[in-house]
Design a protein around this motif. Structure first.
Motif: not given
Length: 155
Positions: A34-38, A109-119, A121-130
């Motif tokens: 999962y790749l998250t961030g603004d 997967i970018e923006w994984p929260t939009k696909g819940q609950p169908l996705l 669980e990730p093995d790795i989640r990467i949260d990117i903060k500017m």
């Protein structure tokens, strides 16, 4: 669930690409990241780094409108999802989302929260903060496989 967070600071886009390429050295098929961030945080930049780390030399674009871009390699395939424009998670059912998670796939997967609950669980989640200068990436393992990968990457 395993949750070890490794914080990594990157000053430039080039450093973020290098981090993605370094991560690719340890990533194996049957993995979900999962790749998250603004908007503009660099999720697609990191994905591009991962793909180039596997030797992909073509253009890597954000699949914002197509939802998914496949990248085929000799023994595996990387599916790069961008769910930003997903209106309803049920759209993923129409896309056949479960078919993308198999023994020879790596799924970004970018923006994984939009696909819940169908996705899954990730093995790795990467949260990117500017930050004012650069980015802070928090890499979190959510599985034993993810933990092993991040331990190797951050050693």
């Amino acid at each position: 669930m395993i949750e070890n967070c490794w914080n990594i600071l990157v000053a430039t886009e080039q450093e973020q690409l290098k981090l993605g390429a370094a991560l690719a050295k340890f990533v194996l098929p049957r993995l979900v990241i999962y790749l998250t961030g603004d908007l503009g945080a660099g999720k697609t930049t990191l994905s591009r780094g991962i793909l180039t780390g596997f030797g992909y030399q073509g253009k890597v674009k954000s699949p914002t409108y197509t939802l998914v871009e496949p990248y085929e390699f000799e023994t595996f395939i990387i599916y790069h999802f961008d769910l930003y424009r997903l209106v309803d998670p049920e759209e993923l059912e129409l896309l056949g989302i479960r078919d993308y998670f198999h023994d020879t796939s790596i799924v970004l997967i970018e923006w994984p929260t939009k696909g819940q609950p169908l996705l899954p669980e990730p093995d790795i989640r990467i949260d990117i903060k500017m930050l004012t200068q650069g980015r802070q990436l928090c890499l979190t393992a959510h599985s034993l496989k993810g933990q092993q990968i991040l331990q190797q990457l951050c050693a």
